[in-house]
Design an enzyme around this catalytic site. Structure first.
Site, PDB file in Angstrom:
ATOM      1  N   TYR A   1     -15.146   4.724   7.322  1.00  0.00           N
ATOM      2  CA  TYR A   1     -15.574   3.364   6.987  1.00  0.00           C
ATOM      3  C   TYR A   1     -17.045   3.089   7.284  1.00  0.00           C
ATOM      4  CZ  TYR A   1     -10.929   2.006   5.576  1.00  0.00           C
ATOM      5  OH  TYR A   1      -9.756   1.902   4.874  1.00  0.00           O
TER       6      TYR A   1
ATOM      7  N   ASP B   1     -12.993   3.235  -1.187  1.00  0.00           N
ATOM      8  CA  ASP B   1     -12.163   3.470   0.003  1.00  0.00           C
ATOM      9  C   ASP B   1     -12.905   4.417   0.911  1.00  0.00           C
ATOM     10  OD1 ASP B   1     -10.005   3.272   1.660  1.00  0.00           O
ATOM     11  OD2 ASP B   1      -8.533   3.895   0.185  1.00  0.00           O
ATOM     12  N   HIS B   2     -12.191   5.148   1.718  1.00  0.00           N
ATOM     13  CA  HIS B   2     -12.846   6.010   2.709  1.00  0.00           C
ATOM     14  C   HIS B   2     -14.038   6.730   2.108  1.00  0.00           C
ATOM     15  CE1 HIS B   2      -8.549   6.561   4.447  1.00  0.00           C
ATOM     16  NE2 HIS B   2      -8.987   5.330   4.532  1.00  0.00           N
TER      17      HIS B   2
ATOM     18  N   HIS C   1       0.858  -1.189   0.000  1.00  0.00           N
ATOM     19  CA  HIS C   1       0.000   0.000   0.000  1.00  0.00           C
ATOM     20  C   HIS C   1       0.894   1.239   0.000  1.00  0.00           C
ATOM     21  CE1 HIS C   1      -2.898   2.996   1.348  1.00  0.00           C
ATOM     22  NE2 HIS C   1      -3.852   2.140   1.056  1.00  0.00           N
TER      23      HIS C   1
ATOM     24  N   HIS D   1      -7.638   0.387  -4.490  1.00  0.00           N
ATOM     25  CA  HIS D   1      -8.504   1.181  -3.615  1.00  0.00           C
ATOM     26  C   HIS D   1      -8.874   2.413  -4.418  1.00  0.00           C
ATOM     27  CE1 HIS D   1      -6.431  -0.232   0.389  1.00  0.00           C
ATOM     28  NE2 HIS D   1      -7.051  -1.204  -0.232  1.00  0.00           N
TER      29      HIS D   1
ATOM     30  N   CYS E   1      -3.703   2.622  -4.803  1.00  0.00           N
ATOM     31  CA  CYS E   1      -4.618   3.422  -3.992  1.00  0.00           C
ATOM     32  C   CYS E   1      -4.662   4.854  -4.529  1.00  0.00           C
ATOM     33  CB  CYS E   1      -4.180   3.403  -2.534  1.00  0.00           C
ATOM     34  SG  CYS E   1      -5.272   4.382  -1.492  1.00  0.00           S
TER      35      CYS E   1
HETATM   36  C1  DNO Z   1      -6.665   3.239   5.283  1.00  0.00           C
HETATM   37  C2  DNO Z   1      -6.072   2.071   4.640  1.00  0.00           C
HETATM   38  C3  DNO Z   1      -4.699   1.764   5.199  1.00  0.00           C
HETATM   39  C4  DNO Z   1      -4.241   0.432   4.683  1.00  0.00           C
HETATM   40  C5  DNO Z   1      -2.880   0.036   5.149  1.00  0.00           C
HETATM   41  C6  DNO Z   1      -2.418  -1.166   4.387  1.00  0.00           C
HETATM   42  O1  DNO Z   1      -7.833   3.353   5.337  1.00  0.00           O
HETATM   43  O2  DNO Z   1      -6.064   2.193   3.280  1.00  0.00           O
HETATM   44  O3  DNO Z   1      -4.769   1.746   6.577  1.00  0.00           O
HETATM   45  O4  DNO Z   1      -5.122  -0.554   5.126  1.00  0.00           O
HETATM   46  O5  DNO Z   1      -1.979   1.056   5.007  1.00  0.00           O
HETATM   47  O6  DNO Z   1      -1.441  -1.816   5.111  1.00  0.00           O
END
Ligand code: DNO
Length: 362
Positions: A330, A316-317, A206, A271, A244
Site C-alpha cells: 500500500y 490495488d496492491h 470481496h 480492485h 478483485c
Molecule cells: C487486501 C484487501 C483485502 C480486503 C478485504 C475486504 O489488500 O483487498 O484485505 O480489504 O478482504 O474485506
C-alpha cells in the site's frame, strides 16, 4: 469509472491526502475506521470526523473497505444475532453520511494471506509473494502455536483481537464446512440487505485471497460459480461484488476478462491489479501493466469501458519501489503508476468507442 485510492487514516498510513491529491483524477478515498474491532458499531461522530477530514481535501468518501464481519456471524453461533444487529446499525449510520458501498469479506479467521511481504522482483523492487507449497504444507497446529506465542505479531489484513482467540477459533471452525459457511452467509445477507437498501448502500463482497481453502479452513468466494451463487442468494440491488482481479485471478482457471464481462454489472466496486502466476502455483504481485503479470488488465478495463462502468475503481496492491517505506502493498508510488495505466486504458477505449475523435475531452 470513479477512481479512488485506499487510505488507512491519519495515524496509520505513510501516504497522506496531499500526496493522493497529486495523482490525476482520483475522486474518492476508500476508508475505514481501522481501530474498530469487528462487531462494534461505528458511531456517527466517528464517521463524521473521518469523513469531514477526507472531504476537506476535495475527496468523496463514498466507499468503505471494510466493515469486517464478526467471526460469530461466519460461524453462525448463538452470538451472531447480536453482531448482525450491530452491523445493521453501522450500515444505517454510514448511509446517513452518504456512504454508497461497503466492501466486506467472508473469509474465516484470515483475510488476504501471503508467505512473504518483500520478495524481490527482477527489477529490484519488492512485492507480496505467495508460496503455495509452503502454505499447503503448513501444519495448522504449528500455525496456531506460533500465533498464540507471539504477543506482538501483526499481519496486514489481520484483526489483532483475533490473536488472543486463535485456538478457540480454529476449534470452532472444525465444525464448519463450505455448505455451512454458505448458509451463514445467506442468513447474514437476508438480515442486512433490506437495511442496506433502505440506507442507499450496496454491499460488495470481496473474493477470497487466495481463492482456495488454506490451513484447513473453508473458503467459498473463489470463482465463477461462487459469484453466481452469491447473486442467487438475493436479487436485491444491494447484493453486490467487489470485482478483485488479483484475488480471483491468482487461480488461472478464473478468466478475469470473461468474469468482468459477466459480473461487472453487479460489481459496484472493482480492485484492479496484476499478479504473475508460476507453474507450481506460486504467485507474486507485479506492476499493474498487463505484460508484467498473468492477468489481462487491458481486457478487463475494456470490458468496463464497453459497459460505461460507473462503479468505483481502485488500483490495488503495488510493488515497493524507489525505496519507499510503506504498508506492505500500500505504498504511494506503484499504486499511482497503476492509476495512470488504468486511466490511460480507459481513455483510449473510450475515445475508440467515440470514433477516435481528437477532441481532448472526448
Ligand atoms: C487486501 C484487501 C483485502 C480486503 C478485504 C475486504 O489488500 O483487498 O484485505 O480489504 O478482504 O474485506
Amino acid at each position: 469509472m470513479n477512481m479512488t485510492f485506499r487510505w488507512y487514516g491519519r495515524n496509520n498510513d505513510t501516504v497522506n491526502l496531499e500526496n493522493i491529491q497529486q495523482i490525476p483524477d482520483v475522486k474518492g478515498i476508500v476508508w475505514a475506521l481501522h481501530h474498530k474491532p469487528a462487531g462494534d458499531v461505528w458511531e456517527k461522530e466517528e464517521i463524521q470526523s473521518e469523513l469531514e477530514y477526507i472531504q476537506s481535501f476535495g475527496f468523496h468518501g463514498e466507499v468503505v473497505e471494510s466493515v469486517n464481519v464478526h467471526e460469530s456471524i461466519k460461524l453462525g453461533n448463538e452470538e451472531r444475532d447480536f453482531y448482525i444487529e450491530n452491523y445493521k446499525q453501522t450500515i444505517r449510520n454510514l448511509g446517513e453520511f452518504g456512504v454508497k458501498v461497503i466492501c466486506y469479506n467472508f473469509m474465516p479467521i484470515f483475510d488476504w494471506t501471503r508467505t512473504e511481504l518483500y520478495k524481490e522482483l527482477p527489477d529490484g523492487s519488492t512485492a507480496l509473494f505467495y508460496e503455495k507449497l509452503k502454505v499447503d504444507n503448513l501444519d495448522p497446529q504449528e500455525l496456531i502455536d506460533t500465533v498464540a506465542a507471539a504477543s506482538d505479531l501483526t499481519l496486514p489484513g489481520w484483526e489483532p483481537e483475533k490473536l488472543a482467540r486463535i485456538k478457540e477459533l480454529f476449534e470452532a471452525y472444525k465444525e464448519i464446512g463450505e455448505s455451512d459457511l454458505w448458509r451463514n452467509l445467506g442468513y447474514f445477507l437476508h438480515e442486512i440487505l433490506p437495511v442496506a437498501e433502505e440506507a442507499g448502500i450496496k454491499m460488495a463482497i470481496h473474493p477470497d485471497d487466495p481463492p482456495w481453502s488454506i490451513f484447513g479452513l473453508p473458503r467459498i468466494m473463489t470463482g465463477r460459480e461462487s459469484l453466481e451463487k452469491l447473486l442467487a442468494i438475493s436479487d436485491s440491488p444491494s447484493n453486490g461484488i467487489t470485482f478483485c482481479t488479483g484475488s480471483l485471478g491468482a487461480n488461472p482457471a478464473n478468466d478475469m476478462v470473461k468474469l468482468a464481462a459477466e459480473f461487472a454489472g453487479r460489481s459496484p466496486f472493482a480492485h484492479i491489479r496484476n499478479v504473475k502466476i508460476y507453474e507450481n502455483g506460486d504467485f507474486i504481485e507485479t506492476s499493474h501493466l498487463t505484460s508484467d503479470g498473468s492477468i489481462n488488465i487491458k481486457g478487463v478495463v475494456k470490458e468496463l469501458s464497453d459497459i460505461q462502468y460507473e462503479g468505483y475503481v481502485r488500483p490495488d496492491h503495488g510493488r515497493h519501489i524507489w525505496d519507499e517505506k510503506c504498508r506492505p502493498g500500500y505504498g504511494l508510488y506503484d499504486r499511482a503508476l497503476g492509476i495512470m495505466y488504468l486511466h490511460g486504458l480507459w481513455d483510449a477505449y473510450q475515445s475508440e468507442k467515440r470514433g477516435n475523435s481528437n477532441v481532448s475531452n472526448s
